[in-house]
Enzyme design. Structure first.
Site, PDB file in Angstrom:
ATOM      1  N   GLY A  12      22.105  41.615  38.210  1.00 33.17           N
ATOM      2  CA  GLY A  12      22.557  42.327  37.018  1.00 33.17           C
ATOM      3  C   GLY A  12      23.214  43.680  37.245  1.00 33.17           C
ATOM      4  O   GLY A  12      23.135  44.562  36.384  1.00 33.17           O
ATOM      5  N   THR A  13      23.904  43.859  38.392  1.00 29.21           N
ATOM      6  CA  THR A  13      24.570  45.157  38.572  1.00 29.21           C
ATOM      7  C   THR A  13      25.734  45.313  37.591  1.00 29.21           C
ATOM      8  O   THR A  13      26.032  46.423  37.154  1.00 29.21           O
ATOM      9  CB  THR A  13      25.083  45.349  40.015  1.00 29.21           C
ATOM     10  OG1 THR A  13      26.078  44.364  40.310  1.00 29.21           O
ATOM     11  CG2 THR A  13      23.951  45.281  41.028  1.00 29.21           C
ATOM     12  N   ASN A  14      26.369  44.218  37.233  1.00 31.37           N
ATOM     13  CA  ASN A  14      27.442  44.321  36.234  1.00 31.37           C
ATOM     14  C   ASN A  14      26.878  44.626  34.848  1.00 31.37           C
ATOM     15  O   ASN A  14      27.476  45.380  34.080  1.00 31.37           O
ATOM     16  CB  ASN A  14      28.285  43.036  36.206  1.00 31.37           C
ATOM     17  CG  ASN A  14      29.325  43.040  37.305  1.00 31.37           C
ATOM     18  OD1 ASN A  14      30.281  43.810  37.257  1.00 31.37           O
ATOM     19  ND2 ASN A  14      29.121  42.217  38.313  1.00 31.37           N
ATOM     20  N   LEU A  94      29.803  26.866  31.652  1.00 32.78           N
ATOM     21  CA  LEU A  94      29.390  26.393  30.326  1.00 32.78           C
ATOM     22  C   LEU A  94      30.244  25.221  29.862  1.00 32.78           C
ATOM     23  O   LEU A  94      31.454  25.177  30.099  1.00 32.78           O
ATOM     24  CB  LEU A  94      29.477  27.542  29.319  1.00 32.78           C
ATOM     25  CG  LEU A  94      28.396  28.624  29.499  1.00 32.78           C
ATOM     26  CD1 LEU A  94      28.746  29.864  28.696  1.00 32.78           C
ATOM     27  CD2 LEU A  94      27.018  28.093  29.130  1.00 32.78           C
ATOM     28  N   ASN A 108      34.590  36.789  31.358  1.00 37.25           N
ATOM     29  CA  ASN A 108      33.891  36.587  32.632  1.00 37.25           C
ATOM     30  C   ASN A 108      34.423  37.574  33.666  1.00 37.25           C
ATOM     31  O   ASN A 108      35.590  37.964  33.622  1.00 37.25           O
ATOM     32  CB  ASN A 108      34.141  35.154  33.124  1.00 37.25           C
ATOM     33  CG  ASN A 108      33.423  34.848  34.437  1.00 37.25           C
ATOM     34  OD1 ASN A 108      32.245  35.190  34.603  1.00 37.25           O
ATOM     35  ND2 ASN A 108      34.130  34.224  35.366  1.00 37.25           N
ATOM     36  N   HIS A 110      35.057  37.630  37.658  1.00 39.69           N
ATOM     37  CA  HIS A 110      35.080  36.781  38.856  1.00 39.69           C
ATOM     38  C   HIS A 110      35.437  37.648  40.064  1.00 39.69           C
ATOM     39  O   HIS A 110      36.420  38.402  40.016  1.00 39.69           O
ATOM     40  CB  HIS A 110      36.104  35.642  38.698  1.00 39.69           C
ATOM     41  CG  HIS A 110      36.111  34.743  39.900  1.00 39.69           C
ATOM     42  ND1 HIS A 110      35.088  33.842  40.143  1.00 39.69           N
ATOM     43  CD2 HIS A 110      36.965  34.653  40.949  1.00 39.69           C
ATOM     44  CE1 HIS A 110      35.334  33.226  41.278  1.00 39.69           C
ATOM     45  NE2 HIS A 110      36.452  33.697  41.796  1.00 39.69           N
TER      46      HIS A 110
HETATM   47  C1  GAR Z   1      29.247  39.552  40.931  1.00 37.99           C
HETATM   48  O1  GAR Z   1      29.988  39.834  42.084  1.00 37.99           O
HETATM   49  C2  GAR Z   1      30.038  38.661  39.993  1.00 37.99           C
HETATM   50  O2  GAR Z   1      31.411  38.943  39.998  1.00 37.99           O
HETATM   51  C3  GAR Z   1      29.777  37.309  40.602  1.00 37.99           C
HETATM   52  O3  GAR Z   1      28.444  37.339  41.041  1.00 37.99           O
HETATM   53  C4  GAR Z   1      28.018  38.685  41.257  1.00 37.99           C
HETATM   54  C5  GAR Z   1      26.837  38.959  40.352  1.00 37.99           C
HETATM   55  O4  GAR Z   1      26.329  40.217  40.524  1.00 37.99           O
HETATM   56  N1  GAR Z   1      30.009  36.286  39.628  1.00 37.99           N
HETATM   57  C6  GAR Z   1      30.418  35.061  39.935  1.00 37.99           C
HETATM   58  O5  GAR Z   1      30.631  34.694  41.070  1.00 37.99           O
HETATM   59  C7  GAR Z   1      30.622  34.140  38.747  1.00 37.99           C
HETATM   60  N2  GAR Z   1      31.489  33.059  39.095  1.00 37.99           N
HETATM   61  P1  GAR Z   1      25.409  40.961  39.446  1.00 37.99           P
HETATM   62  O6  GAR Z   1      24.336  39.967  38.983  1.00 37.99           O
HETATM   63  O7  GAR Z   1      24.794  42.070  40.247  1.00 37.99           O
HETATM   64  O8  GAR Z   1      26.267  41.447  38.329  1.00 37.99           O
END
Ligand code: GAR
Length: 209
Positions: A12-14, A94, A108, A110
């Site tokens: 969950g850093t985003n 989804l 999203n 990516h």
């Molecule tokens: C992030 O780098 C995000 O862009 C990627 O997973 C990581 C999750 O980090 N998402 C995908 O690959 C989706 N296709 P987070 O949980 O720390 O935000």
């Protein structure tokens, strides 16, 4: 005020970047009203709870297939009266029952420059492994709308970083997160909430003030 519902699966850093951006008053016209996790015990849930954001867990493993899982997600999004759905490290593609119900309302992040290193099977660290394997000199992240095809919806924002000779997937992932994802995801969310993203011929554009 638009209701922003954030879907997560892991660290969950985003999500944290969105919470911090909201705390700084940078998300205009919207508020994070709920966080939905596909995994029990995901650290993202703790981040939400610390910020007093309601959480819901809909565990993927409790559903036999993607369609029934997506139906459960759709029911929750409707219950939450979501105006915008943000996939922030959400690792499930989804079903179209969700994407068709929320056209141009699901965003999203990516971790690559779409149309490179994307689509089914390209998620998390795997994306960076593939980029390094290929030998690209520049990578980055893409913020895009979600449609019926994986990672194929209209692109809203992209940002780049250089790839260095001795990069590991973890190092490249961190550079992309810090320099691109954590900045552009909150920016795109704010632009959406300010009604500054418009669609023309299936492509997304940002309008000026
Ligand atoms: C992030 O780098 C995000 O862009 C990627 O997973 C990581 C999750 O980090 N998402 C995908 O690959 C989706 N296709 P987070 O949980 O720390 O935000």
């Amino acid at each position: 005020m638009k209701n922003i519902v954030v879907l997560v699966s892991g660290g969950g850093t985003n999500l944290q970047a969105l919470i911090d951006s909201q705390a700084r008053g940078e998300i205009n016209g919207g508020k994070i009203s709920c966080v939905i996790s596909s995994k029990e015990g995901a650290y993202a849930l703790e981040r939400a709870e610390k910020a007093n954001i309601p959480t819901v867990v809909i565990p993927r493993k409790k559903y036999s297939d993607n369609k029934t899982y997506s139906e459960a997600i759709l029911a929750e999004l409707d219950r939450q009266k979501a105006d915008l759905v943000v996939l922030a490290g959400f690792m499930i593609i989804l079903d179209e029952c969700v994407t068709k119900a929320y056209p141009y309302r699901i965003i999203n992040v990516h971790p690559a420059l779409i149309p490179s290193f994307c689509g089914e099977g390209f998620y998390g660290l795997k994306v960076h492994e593939k980029a390094l394997e290929y030998g690209v000199k520049v990578s980055g992240a893409t913020i895009h709308f979600v449609n019926e095809k994986a990672d194929a919806g209209a692109i809203i924002l992209q940002g780049t970083v250089n790839v260095e000779n001795d990069d590991t997937p973890e190092v490249l992932q961190r550079r992309i997160m810090e320099n691109v994802e954590w900045k552009l995801l909150p920016k795109a969310v704010s632009l959406f909430c300010e009604d500054r993203i418009f669609i023309k011929d299936g492509k997304a554009y940002v309008s000026g003030k």
